[in-house]
Design an enzyme around this catalytic site. Structure first.
Site, mmCIF file in Angstrom:
data_model
loop_
_atom_site.group_PDB
_atom_site.id
_atom_site.type_symbol
_atom_site.label_atom_id
_atom_site.label_comp_id
_atom_site.label_asym_id
_atom_site.label_seq_id
_atom_site.Cartn_x
_atom_site.Cartn_y
_atom_site.Cartn_z
ATOM 1 N N GLY A 1 0.832 -1.210 0.000
ATOM 2 C CA GLY A 1 0.000 0.000 0.000
ATOM 3 C C GLY A 1 0.860 1.250 0.000
ATOM 4 O O GLY A 1 2.010 1.239 -0.448
ATOM 5 N N SER A 2 0.289 2.311 0.540
ATOM 6 C CA SER A 2 0.947 3.619 0.439
ATOM 7 C C SER A 2 2.018 3.800 1.512
ATOM 8 O O SER A 2 2.000 3.140 2.556
ATOM 9 C CB SER A 2 -0.102 4.719 0.591
ATOM 10 O OG SER A 2 -0.643 4.661 1.893
ATOM 11 N N VAL B 1 0.474 5.028 5.052
ATOM 12 C CA VAL B 1 -0.055 3.983 5.940
ATOM 13 C C VAL B 1 1.080 3.073 6.424
ATOM 14 O O VAL B 1 1.061 2.582 7.557
ATOM 15 C CB VAL B 1 -1.178 3.177 5.235
ATOM 16 C CG1 VAL B 1 -1.604 1.991 6.068
ATOM 17 C CG2 VAL B 1 -2.377 4.077 4.948
ATOM 18 N N GLU C 1 5.613 -3.347 0.824
ATOM 19 C CA GLU C 1 5.608 -3.237 -0.643
ATOM 20 C C GLU C 1 4.916 -1.923 -0.971
ATOM 21 O O GLU C 1 3.685 -1.843 -0.957
ATOM 22 C CB GLU C 1 4.854 -4.434 -1.251
ATOM 23 C CG GLU C 1 5.517 -5.780 -1.005
ATOM 24 C CD GLU C 1 6.771 -6.002 -1.844
ATOM 25 O OE1 GLU C 1 6.930 -5.300 -2.877
ATOM 26 O OE2 GLU C 1 7.592 -6.845 -1.476
ATOM 27 N N CYS D 1 1.698 0.061 -9.285
ATOM 28 C CA CYS D 1 2.794 0.603 -8.470
ATOM 29 C C CYS D 1 4.074 0.730 -9.281
ATOM 30 O O CYS D 1 4.924 1.543 -8.973
ATOM 31 C CB CYS D 1 3.024 -0.293 -7.263
ATOM 32 S SG CYS D 1 3.282 -2.004 -7.718
HETATM 33 P P1 NAD Z 1 -5.367 0.890 0.057
HETATM 34 O O1 NAD Z 1 -6.123 2.139 0.329
HETATM 35 O O2 NAD Z 1 -6.098 -0.286 -0.484
HETATM 36 O O3 NAD Z 1 -4.645 0.517 1.419
HETATM 37 C C1 NAD Z 1 -3.855 -0.627 1.533
HETATM 38 C C2 NAD Z 1 -4.307 -1.411 2.738
HETATM 39 O O4 NAD Z 1 -4.086 -0.657 3.933
HETATM 40 C C3 NAD Z 1 -5.791 -1.743 2.690
HETATM 41 O O5 NAD Z 1 -5.966 -3.102 3.004
HETATM 42 C C4 NAD Z 1 -6.393 -0.818 3.735
HETATM 43 O O6 NAD Z 1 -7.526 -1.366 4.374
HETATM 44 C C5 NAD Z 1 -5.264 -0.641 4.720
HETATM 45 N N1 NAD Z 1 -5.297 0.644 5.400
HETATM 46 C C6 NAD Z 1 -5.709 1.827 4.902
HETATM 47 N N2 NAD Z 1 -5.545 2.799 5.830
HETATM 48 C C7 NAD Z 1 -5.042 2.202 6.922
HETATM 49 C C8 NAD Z 1 -4.635 2.673 8.212
HETATM 50 N N3 NAD Z 1 -4.742 3.945 8.547
HETATM 51 N N4 NAD Z 1 -4.134 1.772 9.083
HETATM 52 C C9 NAD Z 1 -4.006 0.483 8.750
HETATM 53 N N5 NAD Z 1 -4.366 -0.013 7.547
HETATM 54 C C10 NAD Z 1 -4.872 0.830 6.655
HETATM 55 O O7 NAD Z 1 -4.214 1.121 -0.937
HETATM 56 P P2 NAD Z 1 -3.339 2.356 -1.112
HETATM 57 O O8 NAD Z 1 -2.604 2.584 0.158
HETATM 58 O O9 NAD Z 1 -4.078 3.483 -1.725
HETATM 59 O O10 NAD Z 1 -2.376 1.703 -2.229
HETATM 60 C C11 NAD Z 1 -1.800 2.433 -3.211
HETATM 61 C C12 NAD Z 1 -0.308 2.497 -2.947
HETATM 62 O O11 NAD Z 1 0.190 1.175 -2.870
HETATM 63 C C13 NAD Z 1 0.454 3.168 -4.042
HETATM 64 O O12 NAD Z 1 1.442 3.979 -3.461
HETATM 65 C C14 NAD Z 1 1.090 2.027 -4.798
HETATM 66 O O13 NAD Z 1 2.271 2.369 -5.458
HETATM 67 C C15 NAD Z 1 1.328 1.053 -3.698
HETATM 68 N N6 NAD Z 1 1.385 -0.315 -4.213
HETATM 69 C C16 NAD Z 1 2.554 -0.984 -4.098
HETATM 70 C C17 NAD Z 1 2.658 -2.258 -4.614
HETATM 71 C C18 NAD Z 1 3.919 -3.043 -4.506
HETATM 72 O O14 NAD Z 1 3.853 -4.238 -4.744
HETATM 73 N N7 NAD Z 1 5.038 -2.451 -4.171
HETATM 74 C C19 NAD Z 1 1.559 -2.837 -5.226
HETATM 75 C C20 NAD Z 1 0.385 -2.121 -5.292
HETATM 76 C C21 NAD Z 1 0.293 -0.860 -4.774
#
Ligand code: NAD
Length: 465
Positions: free
Chosen positions: A189-190, A193, A211, A245
């Protein structure tokens, strides 16, 4: 998620029972996961279409096939991966000892997925965690509800409910889940977070794989077939509507290359998506209105010049493939990861200027160089750092299970895919069974100590035999 701790306790009891340890059990669960994906292909495609308007082709390629590939690879290699490693360098004092490394499961692990590839970002780490013999809690992204529900329905139907569980919910539920002790947390994710994931892991000293994303640059430089470059660039940028990503985030090239590239991109987009990409079947949509507004806002506020695309439609969260030039460094398009179908092209006067620019930013998840000149590719490779690297194409390096996938610096820590995932979810336990022989050598370490004995082959001395 009222029953979070009950579920975790159930899995912990299973793990302690040793049920997930035998090769046969792991193999059986991997085979069942294979059946889950193969038998439910249409349901998966439908769910992804509902969530992201993903074209069937993209769902098959980047969600289903990539998962099946990793599964086949794990099934084929599981026995080899599980073997203890005996090829350990020894010295004279340890030559009679049995020295080996065992890969042991970590315990109950938590996998948190992101929305942009909502199936594979859950199932690929799951393949690795099962292969390594762990019990697993899966927390899919709540943003792609259809896929989240499908996973919650199918996983207990196919896999052992004593070992694997899906817990659904958003930020609040995930925060509550993170109060529990896990033996590993695997988060996709981001970056924002990710910081709270690390904080939540700290009280339990839980190891974490992150990741994450970032701005992945794409050099187009030197001698090059510009049509081919435009096709590979557009495919990797606009695949999944730019919500990858590892999508090229921006292009770095000279003014001359840019002037040749723009008509080539225009021609490519026409051949890929037709004159109105929003009407065709092959362009997805932005995942939610919130994400759509962020992108449209960035576009609206940008000081750059839109030269291709620029259209957007709120009612179906559409944004056309868009290219901008003359985007200043301070623009939010150049400050944030774009994560949508918007491509700024930055001009540079030399390769060194581009390399300097990249090295002033956070380390990206991927770095791309398109050039017919191998010296250009190697100069960029040797003078930069990134999670992964691909010369003359985008995204595809992540599909090979032999290559570790993961970030460096702000783009993440740890890696997975293929054996690398198995290693992430295993503890490498170093073992030494000492022989009772060679006591004549071993006594040299006992008191009373002597200067003379320091020169002899002691267990800690380097010299290997
Ligand atoms: P998202 O909003 O789906 O969040 C990811 C996960 O974190 C979800 O399961 C969500 O429920 C949980 N989450 C959200 N807020 C939270 C909090 N405050 N506390 C705990 N858990 C929480 O996804 P996103 O974060 O918008 O993902 C996009 C980002 O992920 C981009 O930066 C992208 O580049 C990155 N990404 C990386 C990869 C990789 O493999 N390196 C793959 C996909 C996406």
């Amino acid at each position: 998620m009222a029953n979070q701790s009950e579920v975790i306790d159930r899995l912990r009891a299973t793990f302690r029972s040793g049920m997930t340890i035998p090769e046969q059990f792991r193999m059986n669960q991997l085979q069942k996961l294979l059946s889950l994906v193969e038998e439910n292909e249409q349901l998966i495609i439908d769910a992804l279409h509902k969530d992201l308007h993903k074209p069937k082709f993209e769902s098959v390629l980047s969600e289903i096939q990539i998962t099946l590939n990793d599964l086949y690879f794990a099934i084929e290699n599981l026995r080899t991966w599980m073997q203890p490693e005996y090829n350990i360098g020894k010295n004279l004092a340890t030559r009679m000892d049995e020295c080996f490394i065992r890969r042991e499961p970590l315990g109950v692990v938590l996998i948190i997925g992101a929305w942009n590839y909502p199936l594979h970002l859950i199932l690929l780490p799951l393949v690795a965690a099962i292969a390594a013999g762990n019990c697993v809690i899966l927390k899919p992204s709540e943003i792609c509800q259809a896929t989240e529900q499908l996973l919650a329905e199918l996983i207990p139907k196919y896999l052992s409910q004593d070992c694997y569980a899906v817990l659904c919910g958003g930020a609040e539920e995930t925060k509550s889940l993170l109060k529990n002790r896990f033996d590993h947390i695997f988060y996709t994710g981001s970056q924002a977070v990710a910081r709270s994931i690390l904080l939540a892991a700290a009280p339990h000293l839980t190891p974490v794989t992150l990741e994450l994303g970032g701005k992945s640059p794409c050099f187009i430089y030197g001698r090059i077939d510009i049509q081919k470059a435009a096709r590979r660039l557009c495919w990797s940028k606009f695949f999944n509507t730019g919500q990858s990503c590892v999508a090229p985030d921006y292009v770095l090239c000279t003014v001359e290359t840019r002037d040749a590239l723009l008509p080539a991109i225009q021609e490519t987009l026409l051949s890929f998506y037709g004159s109105d990409p929003g009407e065709g079947p092959d362009m997805g949509r932005i995942v939610t209105l919130r994400h759509w507004r962020r992108l449209v806002d960035m576009l609206r506020k940008s000081k750059g010049k839109v030269v291709i695309g620029g259209d957007s439609r709120e009612e179906d969260k559409y944004i056309a493939p868009t290219v901008l030039v003359d985007v200043p460094e301070a623009d939010s398009l150049m400050q944030e990861e774009i994560f949508g179908p918007i491509l700024p092209i930055l001009t540079i006067e030399s390769l060194e200027e581009g390399i300097d620019y990249i090295n002033r930013q956070e380390k990206p998840l991927a770095l791309y160089v398109f050039s017919d000149e191998s010296s250009v590719v190697s100069t960029v490779l040797n003078n930069t750092s990134s999670g992964g690297f691909c010369g003359n194409d985008g995204i595809v390096h992540m599909a090979l299970p032999g290559l570790p996938f993961g970030g460096v610096g702000a783009s993440g820590m740890g890696s997975y895919h293929g054996r690398w995932g198995f290693e992430t979810f295993s503890h490498r336990r170093s073992c030494m069974n000492r022989s009772w022989l060679l006591e004549m050598v071993n006594v040299l370490r006992y008191p009373p100590y002597s200067e003379y004995n320091l020169g002899c082959p002691l267990p800690m001395s380097f010299a290997s035999v």
